[in-house]
Design an enzyme around this catalytic site. Structure first.
Site, PDB file in Angstrom:
ATOM      1  N   ASN A 428       0.843  -1.196   0.000  1.00 54.13           N
ATOM      2  CA  ASN A 428       0.000   0.000   0.000  1.00 54.13           C
ATOM      3  C   ASN A 428       0.881   1.250   0.000  1.00 54.13           C
ATOM      4  OD1 ASN A 428      -2.634   1.575   0.682  1.00 54.13           O
ATOM      5  ND2 ASN A 428      -1.160   2.233   2.234  1.00 54.13           N
ATOM      6  N   GLU A 429       0.886   1.972  -1.096  1.00 46.88           N
ATOM      7  CA  GLU A 429       1.469   3.315  -1.230  1.00 46.88           C
ATOM      8  C   GLU A 429       2.979   3.373  -1.036  1.00 46.88           C
ATOM      9  OE1 GLU A 429      -0.742   6.127   1.159  1.00 46.88           O
ATOM     10  OE2 GLU A 429      -2.549   5.920  -0.076  1.00 46.88           O
ATOM     11  N   ASP A 430       3.684   2.236  -1.130  1.00 44.81           N
ATOM     12  CA  ASP A 430       5.139   2.296  -0.973  1.00 44.81           C
ATOM     13  C   ASP A 430       5.815   2.926  -2.187  1.00 44.81           C
ATOM     14  OD1 ASP A 430       4.713   1.157   1.440  1.00 44.81           O
ATOM     15  OD2 ASP A 430       5.639  -0.768   0.991  1.00 44.81           O
ATOM     16  N   HIS A 499      -4.958   6.240  -5.981  1.00 44.02           N
ATOM     17  CA  HIS A 499      -5.538   6.672  -4.712  1.00 44.02           C
ATOM     18  C   HIS A 499      -5.822   8.160  -4.853  1.00 44.02           C
ATOM     19  CE1 HIS A 499      -3.624   3.201  -2.138  1.00 44.02           C
ATOM     20  NE2 HIS A 499      -4.343   2.765  -3.161  1.00 44.02           N
TER      21      HIS A 499
END
Length: 856
Positions: A428-430, A499
């Protein structure tokens, strides 16, 4: 050869603080468990969910804790072995059996098995099992010191979490408390066997015609059996479908004609076949494992689109493209062992009942309990499964990579039989974090080993270790390197998922502009709202009598972990509606109305871009988030106690099988290129229908209008002359027309005109869908206070009928009785129409009250 026996090691557990001299062993409160639950059971800490007690329990995460139990030795035959199976130890655990260290762990997500045959007491003697849990927080900082060359950095929590393979939200997040717990969080069993089925899985291929399903069933065997056989059996609802006997260690292939297929909710049924592998030796059953599976053909379709750049990103199940409206999921409690199977089911049912098709298991939580996925399988909710990495630059030293490889393999094995899981995502969002601090990430560089030498070594995890594990163990489920991922960067709206945080975070756009913030698949977006007043009263130490029972109090602020939440909530409130912080009940209502309007706007405008084959310009919207892990003000649309906020209902309406959408636009046309005065201004409404059913629908579209101040009806017309056909499984434009203002000379202009559109059945005029569009911002309206607002409970107590003589924005029906559940809420009321809301749990004495915008 004797059958395998499994003995739960779940009795007589005690715990104490290991690094405190006068600490004495106390019985645990439950098992499996963690230290906070046991301290709470003995009232040794205050409830960290109440008031500011979170601050009072921070010492727990920096202490060392020890758990111990004793159990008698079972009979272990001369050719058998005894295995202690630890399904989950959180996190840095040293396991000692009868004085001997048998295991040291450093990964919460890896189940461990230890051969203790030689270590058990003989002849039924008592064995002592002691597990010491070190502080994950302090161990994390020591690991950071050990690897100073890594470029440590993260969003949420602190850097120590990146070094530890433990659920990341325990460090605190922008919706949750910092509660660094530890303990035996999953079951511990003692297994005795000569042979067992070590792993059991199915490779399923449903033919494109959907007429046949091929199942290749595998069972690996651990143990001494050389002449063993495995009997595979497939049944459906208790009725045998197929069976086959093979030599142990080999596979069996089955072909099922006209299979009963598994479908997402609303698109069909969710039949689950039971597949059983039974290990036989000399005619005796030695071991048996069963799993429930669903037969379905699931694909992620990424192909060029008509008239727009990039590629589609939509899920197709059994040949049906699915618009994946849904939610993101975080763990449902900070203390996972107390989440019951029933609570998991209730959460997933809330998702399914809310017309949501997909739930995304977020990468800062856990690989969820089987009960969660079982519920998704049973209820037809698709699962997007992240691996457990989130919002940071993770290190990649050699031993850690080995642990992560095991973690991935073990958890894929645990999850791969679930038909609900349709995608694995690496993190997630790395990648987004890497972009934000300009880490080295050259997309065209495909030399995996070279990634380990950069300042973004975790790329090796997401693009090498995890996809390799998925390809080997679960090749039929698509692997996506991260979320968001795709295109030239993680913000590219034309490829992959995005996102969308430019509402709330980022540029803080108006939520009315969500149509310009669209992506091919929006896997996160959100807006905060306060939880139910009942939930606030539950976390205030003195409940309704608490002096901090007002919106800006320090205690209520403490139960919102988002940076800048005061400014952001205030911004979106003040932009959109008249509100006041007192009384608390009306302020909470206003935040929930604002969240509901915002999220409904996103679903409505993005679903408009689901335009049919070749034009799937937006194919998914997953709201951040469905749930909470404690009582808090957050982006959740249902709070910790499963109480829906009003956004839950507006999302439910937008994701209905048939809905009608509207938006209002102002068009200005100067009569020459210099003028500031001579300008033609038109205010138009655009109307479209969204048909998510699998049949074309023929309807009429009726448009009505009222004066917002007097309730006078100013317009009513069926706007289509010919039958209006809404093709299946897509959105269709209906009309763009001027806001009807026939009474403009009486002062009833566009800014005073409320417009409603209805889709009605041609044969009898029955209403199929409705939407009421208001001039915005709502704060400019002179809303009339209704004299005849009614919310009447039916004689059989199953419905509430809501009506009024003037337009009323956002009527909420409420009850002090928690047993009363409304199936819809926050409805816009217009004169001449009663809205019926189904209700459960009401009785003759039930009191139903209302609340609305402008009431106070």
């Amino acid at each position: 050869m004797e059958p395998r026996t499994v003995i739960p090691i779940d009795k007589n557990w005690e715990f104490k603080q290991a690094d405190k001299e006068d600490s004495k062993y106390l019985p645990v409160g439950q098992f499996p468990t963690n230290v906070h639950l046991d301290l709470l059971a003995h009232k040794l800490i205050p409830d960290p969910y109440i008031g500011k007690n979170e601050l009072e329990v921070q010492w727990v995460g920096e202490a060392v804790w020890v758990y111990k139990t004793s159990f008698p030795s079972p009979i272990v035959g001369s050719s058998a072995k005894a295995i202690l199976a630890f399904d989950g130890l959180d996190t840095f655990a040293t396991v000692v059996l009868n004085g001997k260290t048998i295991l040291e762990t450093e990964n919460m997500f890896i189940p461990e098995r230890v051969d203790v045959t030689a270590d058990l007491k003989k002849n039924g003697g008592e064995n002592e099992l002691v597990i010491t849990f070190d502080s994950a927080y302090l161990r994390g900082w020591k690991l950071i010191e050990k690897f100073p060359d890594h470029k440590w950095g993260c969003w949420n929590g602190d850097n120590s979490r990146l070094a530890v393979r433990k659920t990341q939200y325990h460090w605190g997040w922008d919706w949750g408390p910092a509660l660094l717990t530890c303990g035996p969080w999953r079951p511990i069993n003692l297994e005795v066997y000569e042979s067992r089925i070590a792993d059991f899985w199915c490779d399923i291929d449903v033919d494109k015609s959907l007429k046949t399903a091929s199942l290749k069933v595998h069972a690996s065997v651990d143990g001494s059996a050389s002449t063993s056989k495995v009997h595979f059996a497939i049944s459906l609802n208790g009725t045998p479908v197929a069976g086959q006997v093979t030599v142990a260690g080999s596979s069996a292939t089955f072909t099922i004609s006209d299979p009963e297929l598994w479908y997402p909710v609303r698109y069909g049924k969710q039949p689950l076949y039971t597949v059983t592998a039974t290990l036989e030796e000399d005619g005796k059953d030695i071991d048996s494992v069963s799993k429930k599976i669903g037969l379905r053909r699931a694909e992620l379709v990424q192909r060029p689109l008509k008239g727009e750049p990039g590629t589609s990103f939509f899920f197709e199940v059994n040949g049906i493209p699915i618009f994946c409206g849904g939610s993101d999921w975080i763990p449902a409690d900070n203390f996972i062992p107390r989440i019951s199977k029933e609570r998991y089911y209730d959460w997933v049912k809330l998702v399914a009942d809310g017309n949501q098709f997909m739930i995304r298991v977020w990468g800062g939580g856990i690989y969820e309990e089987q009960a969660f996925y079982d519920a998704c399988d049973e209820l037809g909710v698709l699962v997007w499964q992240d691996f457990m990495f989130g919002c940071g630059n993770y290190p990649a030293w050699t031993e850690l990579l080995g642990s992560i490889k095991r973690e991935a393999e073990e958890n894929i094995k645990l999850l791969r039989h679930h038909p609900s899981i349709v995608i694995f995502a690496g993190n997630n969002e790395d990648y987004q974090y890497a972009e934000s601090v300009d880490l080295t990430w050259e997309q065209n560089n495909k030399d995996a080993e070279s990634w380990l030498k950069t300042d973004f070594p975790a790329r090796y995890i997401y693009e090498k270790i995890l996809p390799d594990a998925c390809k080997e163990l679960c090749p039929s489920v698509y692997y996506h390197p991260g979320s968001p991922w795709g295109g030239v960067d993680t913000r590219d709206p034309t490829v992959g998922d995005i996102h969308q945080w430019n509402v709330w975070h980022g540029s803080q756009e108006k939520y009315q502009n969500f149509d310009s913030l669209v992506g091919r698949f929006v896997s996160e977006f959100g807006m905060e709202a306060f939880p139910s007043v009942k939930t606030i009263d539950a976390f205030l130490p003195l409940g309704k009598d608490d002096p901090d029972r007002y919106p800006q109090s320090s205690t209520i602020d403490f139960h919102n972990k988002a940076d800048g939440h005061e400014r952001r909530i205030a911004l979106y409130l003040v932009e959109n509606m008249r509100y006041a912080p007192d009384p608390l009940e009306q302020f909470v209502y206003c935040t929930q109305l604002m969240q509901a309007e915002c999220l409904a706007s996103a679903y409505r405008l993005w679903k408009r871009q689901w335009k049919g084959p070749g034009r799937e310009y937006c194919a998914g919207a997953l709201v951040w988030q469905i749930n909470d892990c404690w009582p808090v003000t957050s982006w959740a649309i249902c709070d910790y106690y499963l109480r829906p906020k009003h956004a839950y209902f507006t999302v439910k309406r937008e994701m209905a099988p048939l809905s009608v959408g509207m938006t209002r636009r102002e068009h200005k046309h100067p009569r020459n290129k210099y003028t500031r005065v001579d300008i033609d201004t038109k205010v138009q409404i655009e109307i479209w229908g969204s048909n998510l059913t699998l049949e074309d629908l023929t309807v009429d579209c009726v448009v009505k209008a009222w004066d917002v101040e007097t309730g006078k009806e100013t317009y009513s017309k069926t706007i289509n002359k010919e039958p209006l056909v809404l093709p299946k499984n897509q959105s269709t434009e209906v009309i763009a027309m001027d806001v009807p203002v026939p009474k403009k000379d009486e002062g009833i202009d566009e800014a005073r005109t409320v417009v409603a559109s209805y889709l009605v059945r041609r044969s009898d005029g029955a209403q199929l869908a409705r939407y009421v569009n208001w001039p915005e911002p709502l704060k400019y309206l002179h809303l009339a206070k209704p004299a005849q607002l009614r919310a009447e409970l039916s004689d059989d107590y199953t419905t509430v009928k809501v009506s009024a003589e003037v337009p009323v924005k956002g009527v909420a029906v409420e009850s002090e009785d928690d047993d009363i559940k409304f199936e819809d809420n926050l409805v816009d009321i217009v004169p001449g129409e009663a809205v019926t809301i189904k209700v459960r749990g009401a009785k003759e004495s039930s009191v139903i009250t209302t609340r609305y915008l402008g009431m106070i």
